[in-house]
Design a protein around this motif. Structure first.
Motif, PDB file in Angstrom:
ATOM      1  N   THR A   2      24.936   7.021 -12.515  1.00 36.64           N
ATOM      2  CA  THR A   2      25.734   6.695 -11.344  1.00 36.64           C
ATOM      3  C   THR A   2      25.316   5.333 -10.818  1.00 36.64           C
ATOM      4  O   THR A   2      24.128   5.028 -10.745  1.00 36.64           O
ATOM      5  N   GLU A   3      26.292   4.517 -10.476  1.00 37.43           N
ATOM      6  CA  GLU A   3      26.006   3.208  -9.886  1.00 37.43           C
ATOM      7  C   GLU A   3      26.420   3.224  -8.421  1.00 37.43           C
ATOM      8  O   GLU A   3      27.473   3.755  -8.067  1.00 37.43           O
ATOM      9  N   HIS A   4      25.575   2.631  -7.593  1.00 32.89           N
ATOM     10  CA  HIS A   4      25.826   2.550  -6.156  1.00 32.89           C
ATOM     11  C   HIS A   4      25.876   1.086  -5.745  1.00 32.89           C
ATOM     12  O   HIS A   4      24.988   0.304  -6.093  1.00 32.89           O
ATOM     13  N   VAL A  41      30.206   3.762  -7.277  1.00 30.31           N
ATOM     14  CA  VAL A  41      31.153   2.972  -8.062  1.00 30.31           C
ATOM     15  C   VAL A  41      31.702   3.842  -9.186  1.00 30.31           C
ATOM     16  O   VAL A  41      30.944   4.269 -10.063  1.00 30.31           O
ATOM     17  N   ALA A  43      33.425   4.871 -12.682  1.00 33.54           N
ATOM     18  CA  ALA A  43      33.240   4.274 -14.008  1.00 33.54           C
ATOM     19  C   ALA A  43      34.289   3.216 -14.315  1.00 33.54           C
ATOM     20  O   ALA A  43      33.975   2.173 -14.904  1.00 33.54           O
ATOM     21  N   HIS A  44      35.523   3.431 -13.905  1.00 30.37           N
ATOM     22  CA  HIS A  44      36.584   2.472 -14.235  1.00 30.37           C
ATOM     23  C   HIS A  44      36.503   1.180 -13.410  1.00 30.37           C
ATOM     24  O   HIS A  44      37.213   0.226 -13.708  1.00 30.37           O
ATOM     25  N   ARG A  46      33.353  -0.330 -12.794  1.00 30.47           N
ATOM     26  CA  ARG A  46      32.018  -0.906 -13.001  1.00 30.47           C
ATOM     27  C   ARG A  46      32.058  -2.390 -13.351  1.00 30.47           C
ATOM     28  O   ARG A  46      31.248  -3.166 -12.854  1.00 30.47           O
ATOM     29  N   ALA A  49      32.847  -4.295 -10.182  1.00 32.52           N
ATOM     30  CA  ALA A  49      31.698  -4.266  -9.283  1.00 32.52           C
ATOM     31  C   ALA A  49      30.629  -5.246  -9.756  1.00 32.52           C
ATOM     32  O   ALA A  49      30.053  -5.982  -8.949  1.00 32.52           O
ATOM     33  N   SER A  50      30.391  -5.293 -11.033  1.00 32.02           N
ATOM     34  CA  SER A  50      29.409  -6.248 -11.578  1.00 32.02           C
ATOM     35  C   SER A  50      29.856  -7.684 -11.332  1.00 32.02           C
ATOM     36  O   SER A  50      29.033  -8.546 -11.000  1.00 32.02           O
ATOM     37  N   LEU A  63      23.927  -3.693  -7.375  1.00 34.50           N
ATOM     38  CA  LEU A  63      24.242  -2.391  -7.956  1.00 34.50           C
ATOM     39  C   LEU A  63      22.938  -1.684  -8.256  1.00 34.50           C
ATOM     40  O   LEU A  63      22.081  -2.231  -8.925  1.00 34.50           O
ATOM     41  N   ARG A  65      21.363   1.673 -10.036  1.00 36.99           N
ATOM     42  CA  ARG A  65      21.700   2.719 -11.004  1.00 36.99           C
ATOM     43  C   ARG A  65      20.748   3.902 -10.828  1.00 36.99           C
ATOM     44  O   ARG A  65      19.549   3.720 -10.708  1.00 36.99           O
TER      45      ARG A  65
END
Length: 67
Positions: A2-4, A41, A43-44, A46, A49-50, A63, A65
Motif C-alpha cells: 500500500t502506498e500513502h 494511493v 494502484a491505478h 501510482r 502519484a509518483s 509516498l 510504502r
C-alpha cells in the motif's frame, strides 16, 4: 503493498502542481494548499502519484510504502 501520499505542510509553498498532476486525490484549499481526499494511493494512480511527488518544487510530497 500500500502506498500513502503525505504532505509536509511546513515545507509546502502552495505551488499547486500536485493538484494539477493528481486531481483524483488532491484538491487545493482557498489559499492554494493541498487537501488530500485520502492518503491511500490506488494502484491505478501510482504512476501519477509518483510524478506529482517528483514534480513538487518544495519537496513537500512523499509516498510512503507499507505492507
Amino acid at each position: 503493498m500500500t502506498e500513502h501520499l503525505r504532505v509536509d505542510r511546513i515545507a509546502c509553498r502552495a505551488h499547486g502542481l500536485c493538484a494539477d498532476l493528481l486531481p483524483e486525490l488532491v484538491e487545493l484549499d482557498e489559499w492554494g494548499y493541498p487537501l488530500l481526499a485520502t492518503d491511500v494511493v490506488p494502484a491505478h494512480l501510482r504512476a501519477e502519484a509518483s510524478a506529482a511527488v517528483a514534480a513538487c518544487p518544495a519537496l513537500a510530497l512523499r509516498l510512503d510504502r507499507t505492507g
